[in-house]
Design a protein around this motif. Structure first.
Motif, mmCIF file in Angstrom:
data_model
loop_
_atom_site.group_PDB
_atom_site.id
_atom_site.type_symbol
_atom_site.label_atom_id
_atom_site.label_comp_id
_atom_site.label_asym_id
_atom_site.label_seq_id
_atom_site.Cartn_x
_atom_site.Cartn_y
_atom_site.Cartn_z
ATOM 1 N N ASN A 36 0.825 -1.198 0.000
ATOM 2 C CA ASN A 36 0.000 0.000 0.000
ATOM 3 C C ASN A 36 0.862 1.252 0.000
ATOM 4 O OD1 ASN A 36 -2.953 -0.809 0.373
ATOM 5 N ND2 ASN A 36 -1.910 -2.044 1.904
ATOM 6 N N ALA A 52 -5.065 10.020 1.235
ATOM 7 C CA ALA A 52 -5.573 8.979 0.331
ATOM 8 C C ALA A 52 -4.596 7.820 0.305
ATOM 9 C CB ALA A 52 -5.759 9.532 -1.081
ATOM 10 N N SER A 60 -7.225 -0.850 -5.067
ATOM 11 C CA SER A 60 -8.268 -0.327 -4.183
ATOM 12 C C SER A 60 -7.833 1.020 -3.633
ATOM 13 C CB SER A 60 -8.515 -1.297 -3.031
ATOM 14 O OG SER A 60 -8.970 -2.531 -3.518
ATOM 15 N N THR A 61 -8.798 1.909 -3.456
ATOM 16 C CA THR A 61 -8.475 3.244 -2.978
ATOM 17 C C THR A 61 -9.293 3.594 -1.746
ATOM 18 O OG1 THR A 61 -10.104 4.237 -4.470
ATOM 19 C CG2 THR A 61 -7.836 4.063 -5.277
ATOM 20 N N TYR A 62 -8.771 4.545 -0.996
ATOM 21 C CA TYR A 62 -9.457 5.019 0.194
ATOM 22 C C TYR A 62 -9.078 6.484 0.387
ATOM 23 C CZ TYR A 62 -11.216 5.202 4.968
ATOM 24 O OH TYR A 62 -11.916 5.534 6.087
ATOM 25 N N TYR A 63 -10.053 7.308 0.778
ATOM 26 C CA TYR A 63 -9.809 8.742 0.887
ATOM 27 C C TYR A 63 -10.199 9.274 2.253
ATOM 28 C CZ TYR A 63 -9.379 8.593 -4.182
ATOM 29 O OH TYR A 63 -8.972 8.311 -5.469
ATOM 30 N N LYS A 68 -12.479 13.840 -0.258
ATOM 31 C CA LYS A 68 -13.353 13.007 -1.083
ATOM 32 C C LYS A 68 -14.058 13.843 -2.138
ATOM 33 C CE LYS A 68 -14.380 9.250 2.136
ATOM 34 N NZ LYS A 68 -15.405 8.650 3.029
#
Length: 127
Positions: A36, A52, A60-63, A68
Motif C-alpha cells: 500500500n 488517500a 483499491s483506494t481510500y480517501y 473526497k
C-alpha cells in the motif's frame, strides 16, 4: 528498502489543480514487497493527516473525508509511481504532502503503521 521521491508541489490559486507524484527509487514497489502507498499531509501547527491510499496490487483506494470528491489517487505500475490528482483546491489544502508506503495489505490511516516515507513536497493554495 525502497526510497520514495515526491514531486509536483507548488503554488496554485484556489479552485486550481495540481498533480503530485511519488516514485519508487532504489527498488520497485513490488520487489520491496510494498502493498500500500498513501499520501499524508501536514499543515503548520497541525498533526499529520491521512489524505488517500491505494493498494499497489489491488488498485483499491481510500480517501480522507476532507478530500473526497476532489482528489484522486492512482498508480502506474510500469513507472513505479503513485499519483495524487488534486482538484478544486482550497487554501486549507496548504500543507507539506508526504508519500508513505507499507508492506501490509490493508490501507490504514495511522501514520505509525507506514514503513517508508518520502521527504515531502510543499503545496500552497492562495485565496
Amino acid at each position: 528498502q525502497v526510497q520514495l521521491v515526491e514531486s509536483g508541489g507548488g503554488l496554485v490559486q484556489a479552485g486550481g489543480s495540481l498533480r503530485l507524484s511519488c516514485a519508487a527509487s532504489g527498488r520497485t514497489f513490488s520487489s520491496a514487497n510494498i502493498a500500500n502507498i498513501a499520501w499524508f499531509r501536514q499543515a503548520p501547527g497541525k498533526e499529520r493527516e491521512f489524505v488517500a491510499g491505494i493498494g499497489w496490487g489491488s488498485g483499491s483506494t481510500y480517501y480522507g473525508d476532507s478530500v473526497k470528491g476532489r482528489f484522486t489517487i492512482s498508480k502506474d505500475n510500469a513507472k513505479n509511481t503513485v499519483y495524487l490528482q488534486m482538484g478544486s483546491l482550497k487554501p486549507e489544502d496548504t500543507a507539506i504532502y508526504y508519500c508513505a508506503a507499507r508492506g501490509s495489505r490493508a490501507i490504514v490511516v495511522a501514520q505509525r503503521l507506514y514503513d517508508y516515507w518520502g521527504q515531502g513536497t510543499q503545496v500552497t493554495v492562495s485565496s
